[in-house]
Design a protein around this motif. Structure first.
Motif, mmCIF file in Angstrom:
data_model
loop_
_atom_site.group_PDB
_atom_site.id
_atom_site.type_symbol
_atom_site.label_atom_id
_atom_site.label_comp_id
_atom_site.label_asym_id
_atom_site.label_seq_id
_atom_site.Cartn_x
_atom_site.Cartn_y
_atom_site.Cartn_z
ATOM 1 N N ILE A 119 1.358 24.320 4.400
ATOM 2 C CA ILE A 119 1.650 23.435 5.526
ATOM 3 C C ILE A 119 0.986 22.099 5.221
ATOM 4 C CG2 ILE A 119 1.448 23.077 8.008
ATOM 5 C CD1 ILE A 119 1.304 26.155 8.298
ATOM 6 N N LEU A 120 1.800 21.145 4.802
ATOM 7 C CA LEU A 120 1.295 19.874 4.273
ATOM 8 C C LEU A 120 1.048 18.835 5.358
ATOM 9 C CD1 LEU A 120 3.644 19.466 1.181
ATOM 10 C CD2 LEU A 120 1.305 20.354 1.230
ATOM 11 N N PRO A 121 0.049 17.978 5.142
ATOM 12 C CA PRO A 121 -0.202 16.901 6.097
ATOM 13 C C PRO A 121 0.763 15.726 5.939
ATOM 14 C CG PRO A 121 -1.800 16.804 4.317
ATOM 15 C CD PRO A 121 -0.967 18.051 4.103
ATOM 16 N N GLY A 122 1.310 15.571 4.758
ATOM 17 C CA GLY A 122 2.130 14.402 4.455
ATOM 18 C C GLY A 122 3.615 14.612 4.652
ATOM 19 N N GLU A 123 4.381 13.766 3.992
ATOM 20 C CA GLU A 123 5.825 13.708 4.187
ATOM 21 C C GLU A 123 6.643 14.125 2.969
ATOM 22 O OE1 GLU A 123 6.505 9.675 5.377
ATOM 23 O OE2 GLU A 123 5.422 9.924 7.261
ATOM 24 N N HIS A 124 5.984 14.640 1.924
ATOM 25 C CA HIS A 124 6.700 14.947 0.694
ATOM 26 C C HIS A 124 6.363 16.348 0.182
ATOM 27 C CE1 HIS A 124 7.912 10.776 0.537
ATOM 28 N NE2 HIS A 124 6.657 10.466 0.808
ATOM 29 N N ARG A 125 7.380 17.159 -0.006
ATOM 30 C CA ARG A 125 7.194 18.514 -0.528
ATOM 31 C C ARG A 125 6.511 18.517 -1.884
ATOM 32 N NH1 ARG A 125 12.368 21.730 -0.990
ATOM 33 N NH2 ARG A 125 10.863 23.331 -1.526
ATOM 34 N N HIS A 135 6.768 28.618 -0.034
ATOM 35 C CA HIS A 135 7.448 27.959 1.086
ATOM 36 C C HIS A 135 6.566 26.796 1.523
ATOM 37 C CE1 HIS A 135 10.087 31.411 1.210
ATOM 38 N NE2 HIS A 135 9.003 32.166 1.170
ATOM 39 N N VAL A 136 7.196 25.666 1.821
ATOM 40 C CA VAL A 136 6.462 24.447 2.157
ATOM 41 C C VAL A 136 6.972 23.888 3.476
ATOM 42 C CG1 VAL A 136 5.912 22.093 1.409
ATOM 43 C CG2 VAL A 136 6.131 23.926 -0.292
ATOM 44 N N VAL A 137 6.040 23.616 4.374
ATOM 45 C CA VAL A 137 6.350 22.928 5.631
ATOM 46 C C VAL A 137 5.778 21.522 5.509
ATOM 47 C CG1 VAL A 137 5.991 22.867 8.125
ATOM 48 C CG2 VAL A 137 6.260 25.065 6.956
ATOM 49 N N VAL A 138 6.634 20.531 5.606
ATOM 50 C CA VAL A 138 6.235 19.129 5.520
ATOM 51 C C VAL A 138 6.102 18.621 6.949
ATOM 52 C CG1 VAL A 138 6.927 16.844 4.705
ATOM 53 C CG2 VAL A 138 7.449 18.874 3.336
ATOM 54 N N THR A 139 4.872 18.248 7.336
ATOM 55 C CA THR A 139 4.663 17.877 8.739
ATOM 56 C C THR A 139 4.658 16.375 8.991
ATOM 57 O OG1 THR A 139 2.239 17.792 8.604
ATOM 58 C CG2 THR A 139 3.261 19.948 9.077
ATOM 59 N N GLY A 140 4.130 15.588 8.050
ATOM 60 C CA GLY A 140 4.027 14.150 8.279
ATOM 61 C C GLY A 140 3.065 13.784 9.397
ATOM 62 N N ILE A 141 2.148 14.695 9.765
ATOM 63 C CA ILE A 141 1.253 14.436 10.895
ATOM 64 C C ILE A 141 -0.224 14.384 10.511
ATOM 65 C CG2 ILE A 141 2.855 15.278 12.643
ATOM 66 C CD1 ILE A 141 1.321 17.939 12.680
ATOM 67 N N GLY A 142 -0.498 14.287 9.226
ATOM 68 C CA GLY A 142 -1.878 14.137 8.778
ATOM 69 C C GLY A 142 -2.759 15.306 9.193
ATOM 70 N N HIS A 143 -3.966 14.971 9.643
ATOM 71 C CA HIS A 143 -4.935 16.011 10.001
ATOM 72 C C HIS A 143 -4.473 16.887 11.157
ATOM 73 C CE1 HIS A 143 -7.966 14.603 7.240
ATOM 74 N NE2 HIS A 143 -7.815 13.374 7.696
ATOM 75 N N ALA A 144 -3.551 16.417 11.947
ATOM 76 C CA ALA A 144 -3.040 17.228 13.056
ATOM 77 C C ALA A 144 -2.371 18.505 12.554
ATOM 78 C CB ALA A 144 -2.075 16.421 13.918
ATOM 79 N N ARG A 145 -2.018 18.544 11.270
ATOM 80 C CA ARG A 145 -1.422 19.750 10.710
ATOM 81 C C ARG A 145 -2.405 20.907 10.716
ATOM 82 N NH1 ARG A 145 -4.519 19.507 6.399
ATOM 83 N NH2 ARG A 145 -3.844 20.198 4.371
ATOM 84 N N ASN A 146 -3.706 20.623 10.903
ATOM 85 C CA ASN A 146 -4.702 21.688 10.956
ATOM 86 C C ASN A 146 -4.381 22.702 12.047
ATOM 87 O OD1 ASN A 146 -5.964 20.354 8.888
ATOM 88 N ND2 ASN A 146 -7.710 19.672 10.090
ATOM 89 N N LEU A 147 -3.814 22.237 13.145
ATOM 90 C CA LEU A 147 -3.414 23.161 14.212
ATOM 91 C C LEU A 147 -2.329 24.103 13.713
ATOM 92 C CD1 LEU A 147 -3.419 24.293 17.056
ATOM 93 C CD2 LEU A 147 -1.924 22.381 17.731
ATOM 94 N N ALA A 148 -1.363 23.600 12.977
ATOM 95 C CA ALA A 148 -0.289 24.457 12.454
ATOM 96 C C ALA A 148 -0.836 25.483 11.472
ATOM 97 C CB ALA A 148 0.795 23.607 11.793
#
Length: 151
Positions: free
Chosen positions: A62-68, A77-90
């Motif tokens: 589960i990535l913080p950025g916008e690029h797989r 499997h890769v989840v691209v979140t684009g939400i930076g540190h907020a991905r910690n919740l995911a």
């Protein structure tokens, strides 16, 4: 068609000095049929996924950025979140349990979020201290405790 979801365990942390421990945790989790979830980048995250893949397991990044392409090479499997540190919740929410190895503020955030969500949090050497997280000494103890009542 009925499918059965595997247990997912998030492995959180950072620090190159903890990679061998994280790799062993990934291997042990895969041996137990678990999917290993991480933040998908390097050090502890890559090591846990490398260990899982070496044992034939499945990994989720589960990535913080916008690029797989930023994912470590052991991510199935890769989840691209684009939400930076907020991905910690995911990351925290995607684990049925969380194992922390080393780390700093991001790891502390993931541990706290997991505890808030009612997840079991197991901390090894180097992981931040936080009330509610169980402390253990070995990767085997960490996996056994994380999976208690889950698998």
């Amino acid at each position: 068609m009925l499918t059965t979801m595997s247990v997912q365990v998030a492995v959180v942390g950072s620090g190159a000095q903890w990679e061998s421990i994280a790799e062993e945790i990934g291997r042990l989790l895969a041996d137990r049929g678990c999917t290993v979830v991480t933040g998908g980048l390097g050090e502890v995250m890559a090591a846990a996924q490398r260990g899982a893949k070496a044992a034939g397991g499945t990994t989720l990044a589960i990535l913080p950025g916008e690029h797989r392409s930023a994912a470590n090479p052991w991510a199935d499997h890769v989840v691209v979140t684009g939400i930076g540190h907020a991905r910690n919740l995911a990351v925290a929410a995607s684990g049925d349990a969380v194992i922390a190895v080393g780390g700093s503020y991001g790891t502390l955030a993931e541990m706290a979020l997991a505890l808030r969500l009612g997840r079991r949090v197991v901390a090894l050497e180097g992981a931040p201290q936080i009330d509610g997280a169980a402390r253990v000494s070995t990767p085997t103890e960490a996996v056994e405790l994380a999976l208690r009542d889950l698998d």
